[in-house]
Design a protein around this motif. Structure first.
Motif, PDB file in Angstrom:
ATOM      1  N   GLU A  19       0.869 -19.079  -1.846  1.00 61.92           N
ATOM      2  CA  GLU A  19       0.182 -18.136  -0.965  1.00 61.92           C
ATOM      3  C   GLU A  19       0.027 -16.809  -1.704  1.00 61.92           C
ATOM      4  OE1 GLU A  19       1.897 -19.306   3.394  1.00 61.92           O
ATOM      5  OE2 GLU A  19       3.265 -18.290   2.003  1.00 61.92           O
ATOM      6  N   CYS A  20      -1.130 -16.199  -1.600  1.00 58.73           N
ATOM      7  CA  CYS A  20      -1.380 -14.922  -2.250  1.00 58.73           C
ATOM      8  C   CYS A  20      -0.650 -13.815  -1.497  1.00 58.73           C
ATOM      9  CB  CYS A  20      -2.867 -14.628  -2.290  1.00 58.73           C
ATOM     10  SG  CYS A  20      -3.773 -15.794  -3.313  1.00 58.73           S
ATOM     11  N   THR A  21       0.141 -13.047  -2.230  1.00 57.65           N
ATOM     12  CA  THR A  21       0.929 -11.977  -1.633  1.00 57.65           C
ATOM     13  C   THR A  21       0.479 -10.597  -2.095  1.00 57.65           C
ATOM     14  OG1 THR A  21       2.584 -12.129  -3.388  1.00 57.65           O
ATOM     15  CG2 THR A  21       2.951 -13.466  -1.404  1.00 57.65           C
ATOM     16  N   GLY A  22      -0.546 -10.544  -2.931  1.00 57.90           N
ATOM     17  CA  GLY A  22      -1.066  -9.275  -3.397  1.00 57.90           C
ATOM     18  C   GLY A  22      -1.848  -9.438  -4.683  1.00 57.90           C
ATOM     19  N   PHE A  23      -2.336  -8.308  -5.170  1.00 57.10           N
ATOM     20  CA  PHE A  23      -3.120  -8.336  -6.405  1.00 57.10           C
ATOM     21  C   PHE A  23      -3.159  -6.942  -7.011  1.00 57.10           C
ATOM     22  CE2 PHE A  23      -5.800  -8.122  -2.654  1.00 57.10           C
ATOM     23  CZ  PHE A  23      -6.539  -6.964  -2.853  1.00 57.10           C
ATOM     24  N   LEU A  59     -15.474  -5.877  -5.077  1.00 61.84           N
ATOM     25  CA  LEU A  59     -14.719  -7.024  -4.564  1.00 61.84           C
ATOM     26  C   LEU A  59     -13.302  -6.631  -4.159  1.00 61.84           C
ATOM     27  CD1 LEU A  59     -15.875  -9.718  -7.130  1.00 61.84           C
ATOM     28  CD2 LEU A  59     -16.264  -9.799  -4.656  1.00 61.84           C
ATOM     29  N   VAL A  60     -12.629  -5.895  -5.010  1.00 61.14           N
ATOM     30  CA  VAL A  60     -11.227  -5.528  -4.763  1.00 61.14           C
ATOM     31  C   VAL A  60     -11.120  -4.534  -3.605  1.00 61.14           C
ATOM     32  CG1 VAL A  60      -9.211  -4.393  -5.765  1.00 61.14           C
ATOM     33  CG2 VAL A  60     -10.477  -6.083  -7.098  1.00 61.14           C
ATOM     34  N   ILE A  61     -11.927  -3.496  -3.623  1.00 59.83           N
ATOM     35  CA  ILE A  61     -11.863  -2.479  -2.560  1.00 59.83           C
ATOM     36  C   ILE A  61     -12.264  -3.080  -1.220  1.00 59.83           C
ATOM     37  CG2 ILE A  61     -12.913  -0.334  -1.714  1.00 59.83           C
ATOM     38  CD1 ILE A  61     -13.024   0.536  -4.730  1.00 59.83           C
ATOM     39  N   ASN A  62     -13.307  -3.901  -1.209  1.00 60.56           N
ATOM     40  CA  ASN A  62     -13.720  -4.535   0.043  1.00 60.56           C
ATOM     41  C   ASN A  62     -12.621  -5.445   0.592  1.00 60.56           C
ATOM     42  OD1 ASN A  62     -15.939  -4.973   2.021  1.00 60.56           O
ATOM     43  ND2 ASN A  62     -15.554  -7.089   1.399  1.00 60.56           N
ATOM     44  N   THR A  63     -11.926  -6.142  -0.280  1.00 58.97           N
ATOM     45  CA  THR A  63     -10.829  -7.007   0.164  1.00 58.97           C
ATOM     46  C   THR A  63      -9.704  -6.183   0.766  1.00 58.97           C
ATOM     47  OG1 THR A  63     -11.409  -8.674  -1.479  1.00 58.97           O
ATOM     48  CG2 THR A  63      -9.182  -8.778  -0.555  1.00 58.97           C
ATOM     49  N   CYS A  64      -9.333  -5.090   0.122  1.00 55.60           N
ATOM     50  CA  CYS A  64      -8.293  -4.206   0.674  1.00 55.60           C
ATOM     51  C   CYS A  64      -8.714  -3.682   2.048  1.00 55.60           C
ATOM     52  CB  CYS A  64      -8.035  -3.018  -0.257  1.00 55.60           C
ATOM     53  SG  CYS A  64      -7.329  -3.435  -1.848  1.00 55.60           S
ATOM     54  N   ASN A  65      -9.950  -3.207   2.142  1.00 57.27           N
ATOM     55  CA  ASN A  65     -10.442  -2.671   3.409  1.00 57.27           C
ATOM     56  C   ASN A  65     -10.492  -3.748   4.490  1.00 57.27           C
ATOM     57  OD1 ASN A  65     -10.758  -0.122   2.304  1.00 57.27           O
ATOM     58  ND2 ASN A  65     -12.923  -0.415   1.847  1.00 57.27           N
ATOM     59  N   ALA A  66     -10.953  -4.936   4.129  1.00 53.95           N
ATOM     60  CA  ALA A  66     -11.059  -6.029   5.102  1.00 53.95           C
ATOM     61  C   ALA A  66      -9.680  -6.447   5.611  1.00 53.95           C
ATOM     62  CB  ALA A  66     -11.786  -7.220   4.481  1.00 53.95           C
ATOM     63  N   ILE A  67      -8.701  -6.508   4.724  1.00 53.82           N
ATOM     64  CA  ILE A  67      -7.343  -6.864   5.158  1.00 53.82           C
ATOM     65  C   ILE A  67      -6.831  -5.822   6.150  1.00 53.82           C
ATOM     66  CG2 ILE A  67      -4.928  -7.094   4.421  1.00 53.82           C
ATOM     67  CD1 ILE A  67      -6.049  -8.326   1.782  1.00 53.82           C
ATOM     68  N   ILE A 120      -5.947  -0.415  -8.886  1.00 52.18           N
ATOM     69  CA  ILE A 120      -5.835  -0.716  -7.459  1.00 52.18           C
ATOM     70  C   ILE A 120      -4.765  -1.789  -7.343  1.00 52.18           C
ATOM     71  CG2 ILE A 120      -6.971  -1.595  -5.390  1.00 52.18           C
ATOM     72  CD1 ILE A 120      -9.639  -0.639  -6.634  1.00 52.18           C
ATOM     73  N   ASP A 121      -3.685  -1.456  -6.652  1.00 51.82           N
ATOM     74  CA  ASP A 121      -2.585  -2.396  -6.460  1.00 51.82           C
ATOM     75  C   ASP A 121      -2.385  -2.572  -4.961  1.00 51.82           C
ATOM     76  OD1 ASP A 121      -0.104  -3.768  -7.838  1.00 51.82           O
ATOM     77  OD2 ASP A 121       0.645  -2.710  -6.071  1.00 51.82           O
ATOM     78  N   CYS A 122      -2.568  -3.790  -4.496  1.00 53.91           N
ATOM     79  CA  CYS A 122      -2.454  -4.106  -3.077  1.00 53.91           C
ATOM     80  C   CYS A 122      -1.402  -5.191  -2.904  1.00 53.91           C
ATOM     81  CB  CYS A 122      -3.806  -4.585  -2.540  1.00 53.91           C
ATOM     82  SG  CYS A 122      -3.799  -4.999  -0.790  1.00 53.91           S
ATOM     83  N   ARG A 123      -0.343  -4.880  -2.151  1.00 53.22           N
ATOM     84  CA  ARG A 123       0.736  -5.841  -1.917  1.00 53.22           C
ATOM     85  C   ARG A 123       0.904  -6.018  -0.413  1.00 53.22           C
ATOM     86  NH1 ARG A 123       3.694  -6.622  -6.861  1.00 53.22           N
ATOM     87  NH2 ARG A 123       2.385  -5.561  -8.384  1.00 53.22           N
ATOM     88  N   LEU A 124       1.002  -7.255   0.009  1.00 55.90           N
ATOM     89  CA  LEU A 124       1.221  -7.542   1.420  1.00 55.90           C
ATOM     90  C   LEU A 124       2.678  -7.269   1.764  1.00 55.90           C
ATOM     91  CD1 LEU A 124      -0.689 -10.937   1.745  1.00 55.90           C
ATOM     92  CD2 LEU A 124      -1.601  -8.606   1.823  1.00 55.90           C
ATOM     93  N   LYS A 125       2.914  -6.584   2.873  1.00 56.11           N
ATOM     94  CA  LYS A 125       4.280  -6.284   3.295  1.00 56.11           C
ATOM     95  C   LYS A 125       4.894  -7.452   4.052  1.00 56.11           C
ATOM     96  CE  LYS A 125       3.812  -1.295   3.498  1.00 56.11           C
ATOM     97  NZ  LYS A 125       3.960  -0.096   4.331  1.00 56.11           N
ATOM     98  N   ASP A 126       4.047  -8.319   4.588  1.00 58.85           N
ATOM     99  CA  ASP A 126       4.494  -9.472   5.361  1.00 58.85           C
ATOM    100  C   ASP A 126       3.942 -10.743   4.734  1.00 58.85           C
ATOM    101  OD1 ASP A 126       5.601  -7.719   7.367  1.00 58.85           O
ATOM    102  OD2 ASP A 126       3.551  -7.411   8.086  1.00 58.85           O
ATOM    103  N   ALA A 127       4.369 -11.868   5.256  1.00 60.49           N
ATOM    104  CA  ALA A 127       3.809 -13.144   4.797  1.00 60.49           C
ATOM    105  C   ALA A 127       2.307 -13.145   5.084  1.00 60.49           C
ATOM    106  CB  ALA A 127       4.485 -14.302   5.527  1.00 60.49           C
ATOM    107  N   PRO A 128       1.524 -13.711   4.185  1.00 61.91           N
ATOM    108  CA  PRO A 128       0.076 -13.696   4.385  1.00 61.91           C
ATOM    109  C   PRO A 128      -0.342 -14.578   5.559  1.00 61.91           C
ATOM    110  CG  PRO A 128       0.650 -14.985   2.455  1.00 61.91           C
ATOM    111  CD  PRO A 128       1.910 -14.352   2.944  1.00 61.91           C
TER     112      PRO A 128
END
Length: 110
Positions: free
Chosen positions: A13-17, A40-48, A67-75
């Motif tokens: 499962e993807c947990t960040g990028f 692509l990256v900014i739109n993904t961050c905004n959409a999440i 740009i570093d985006c990490r999920l704080k919870d399980a995806p």
């Protein structure tokens, strides 16, 4: 070169990028590769953030092209789909002969 790293857990499962670096395909303001990856990256961050209940930690540094985006919870399923769509777009750029030397995509288990 722009380096994009996708972080996955043991369940794949993807947990960040992280995306870092400027592509160097063209001069600043005219770099199609950098612009495409950024969108692509900014739109993904905004959409999440806007379309899911998944909390994220976001770090950016324009000078470094970071740009570093990490999920704080399980995806969630939605979050996984959004990240998968981003990966598909980045793979399309990386697989293009004209752009492949300007972008690197890797996956890391965390």
């Amino acid at each position: 070169m722009t380096h994009v790293t996708i972080y996955r857990n043991r369940n794949k499962e993807c947990t960040g990028f992280t995306a870092i670096g400027h592509a160097g395909y063209a001069k600043e303001g005219e770099d199609l590769v950098c612009a495409a990856v950024s969108v692509l990256v900014i739109n993904t961050c905004n959409a999440i953030e806007k379309l899911t209940d998944t909390a994220v930690s976001l770090v950016t540094d324009e000078a470094e092209g970071l740009i570093d985006c990490r999920l704080k919870d399980a995806p969630s399923e939605q979050t996984g789909l959004l990240i998968s769509a981003m990966i598909l777009g980045i793979e399309s750029i990386a697989d293009n002969k004209d752009y492949e030397e300007y972008i690197q995509l890797s996956f890391e288990e965390v």
